[in-house]
Write a protein that holds these residues in place. Structure first.
Motif, short mmCIF file in Angstrom:
data_model
loop_
_atom_site.label_atom_id
_atom_site.label_comp_id
_atom_site.label_asym_id
_atom_site.label_seq_id
_atom_site.Cartn_x
_atom_site.Cartn_y
_atom_site.Cartn_z
N ARG A 196 43.54 81.53 -24.52
CA ARG A 196 43.70 82.99 -24.63
C ARG A 196 44.00 83.58 -23.26
NH1 ARG A 196 41.09 83.96 -29.51
NH2 ARG A 196 41.29 86.21 -29.30
N ILE A 197 44.87 84.56 -23.26
CA ILE A 197 45.08 85.39 -22.07
C ILE A 197 44.93 86.83 -22.55
CG2 ILE A 197 46.72 86.22 -20.33
CD1 ILE A 197 47.95 83.48 -20.22
N ALA A 198 44.10 87.59 -21.88
CA ALA A 198 43.86 88.99 -22.25
C ALA A 198 43.56 89.08 -23.76
CB ALA A 198 45.06 89.86 -21.87
N ASP A 199 42.73 88.15 -24.22
CA ASP A 199 42.28 88.12 -25.62
C ASP A 199 43.34 87.73 -26.64
OD1 ASP A 199 39.65 88.28 -25.91
OD2 ASP A 199 39.53 90.46 -26.23
N LEU A 200 44.53 87.41 -26.16
CA LEU A 200 45.62 87.06 -27.07
C LEU A 200 45.72 85.54 -27.15
CD1 LEU A 200 48.10 88.48 -28.53
CD2 LEU A 200 49.37 87.96 -26.45
N PRO A 201 45.70 84.97 -28.36
CA PRO A 201 45.88 83.52 -28.44
C PRO A 201 47.33 83.13 -28.10
CG PRO A 201 45.45 84.45 -30.63
CD PRO A 201 45.48 85.59 -29.67
N VAL A 202 47.45 82.27 -27.10
CA VAL A 202 48.78 81.93 -26.58
C VAL A 202 48.96 80.41 -26.53
CG1 VAL A 202 49.05 83.99 -25.14
CG2 VAL A 202 47.91 81.99 -24.19
N MET A 203 50.21 79.99 -26.47
CA MET A 203 50.50 78.60 -26.12
C MET A 203 51.51 78.62 -24.99
SD MET A 203 52.28 77.42 -29.68
CE MET A 203 52.50 75.72 -29.25
N LEU A 204 51.13 77.98 -23.88
CA LEU A 204 51.98 77.99 -22.69
C LEU A 204 52.71 76.66 -22.60
CD1 LEU A 204 50.47 80.52 -21.87
CD2 LEU A 204 50.06 79.50 -19.64
N PHE A 205 53.99 76.72 -22.38
CA PHE A 205 54.78 75.52 -22.15
C PHE A 205 54.93 75.35 -20.66
CE2 PHE A 205 55.97 74.50 -26.46
CZ PHE A 205 55.75 75.70 -27.12
N SER A 206 54.12 74.48 -20.09
CA SER A 206 54.17 74.23 -18.67
C SER A 206 55.12 73.06 -18.45
CB SER A 206 52.76 73.92 -18.16
OG SER A 206 52.81 73.76 -16.77
#
Ligand code: HPA
Length: 272
Positions: free
Chosen positions: A72-82
């Motif tokens: 989560r970032i800022a309470d938002l569920p995210v998926m980061l492609f690093s």
């Protein structure tokens, strides 16, 4: 949407679902030198790309780690492609669009793409952030080649407003709130891996490009075909075809400006 364009097996979707505490809503593709955002993810679970069946096999380039970070970032569920896959690594545009296909398969409705670019417009300097308003596909190919379209539909995906106007105005508000200057511009996507000749830079400037790079275009086209909203942010790391240009310079400029871009992305995610 068809299996063919997604090309992501159930096993990968299950792997992502099992790793995440909540299903991701937003996929974020991290460009050169911008991987630091992954450190700010709360409840982070990382899946090395190598553990996903659908990851195209391509040699990874220095500065492009390879993992999917869920949390989560800022309470938002995210998926980061690093780490992303570039066509210049010798893969198809379909393969280069893997982050979009993976994000869509995992249920994301929004894709935020970041990249490093060369400044083509004369008023752009290293460190400037450009909100991508549109692109010019100069890669010579398209990730939808061979795709018959969704069932009952066609492959002729409209690309007007591919970079969502509402997300762009939200990004401008977030930028004003963070006092991070941004301006809108057109991204020309080339195949690479060579940097452009001065004549090529003069050419893309004449046809309307403000920045130039070697990524993003396949991801954005596939994301639109899959019905995701797209926001694109480009960090100018160098003057295109500038003297002494090197990959090291691009990575260093990315790191130097990373704090500002990271702050901006977080402020945008907070508004989504
Ligand atoms: N050209 C293409 N891609 C780039 C550049 C550039 O000057 N800088 C960072 N990515």
């Amino acid at each position: 949407m068809t299996e063919r364009i997604l090309g992501v097996p159930d096993a990968d979707v299950a792997r992502v679902r099992d790793a995440a505490t909540d299903p991701a809503r937003v996929g974020v593709v991290l460009g050169s030198g911008l991987a630091g955002l992954a450190d700010l993810v709360e409840d982070a679970r990382a899946i090395p790309y190598a553990q996903l069946e659908s990851i195209p096999s391509a040699p990874l380039v220095a500065g492009h780690a390879g993992s999917l970070v869920l949390g989560r970032i800022a309470d938002l569920p995210v998926m980061l492609f690093s780490g992303r896959i570039h066509q210049y690594q010798g893969v198809s545009a379909h393969d280069a669009a893997w982050p979009s296909r993976m994000a869509a398969a995992a249920g994301c409705d929004t894709l935020v793409v970041t990249n490093a670019s060369g400044g083509v417009a004369k008023d752009l300097a290293p460190g400037d952030i450009v909100l991508i308003a549109d692109h010019i596909n100069l890669t010579g190919t398209n990730p939808l080649v061979g795709w018959p379209g969704p069932p009952g539909g066609s492959p002729f995906v409209p690309m007007r407003d591919a970079y969502d106007p509402d997300l762009r105005s939200l990004a401008r508000e977030a930028a004003a709130g963070e006092v991070v200057p941004v301006r809108e511009g057109v991204y020309a996507g080339l195949l690479g891996p060579t940097y452009e000749t001065p004549a090529e830079v003069a050419y893309v400037r004449r046809v309307g490009a403000d920045v130039v790079g070697m990524s993003t275009v396949p991801e954005v086209i596939a994301a639109r075909a899959l019905g995701m909203r797209v926001l694109g942010l480009s960090l100018v790391t160098n003057v295109a075809a500038g003297p002494g240009l090197s990959h090291a310079e691009v990575l260093q400029a990315g790191r130097d400006a990373a704090d500002r871009l990271t702050r901006l992305v977080i402020a945008i995610l907070r508004k989504l």
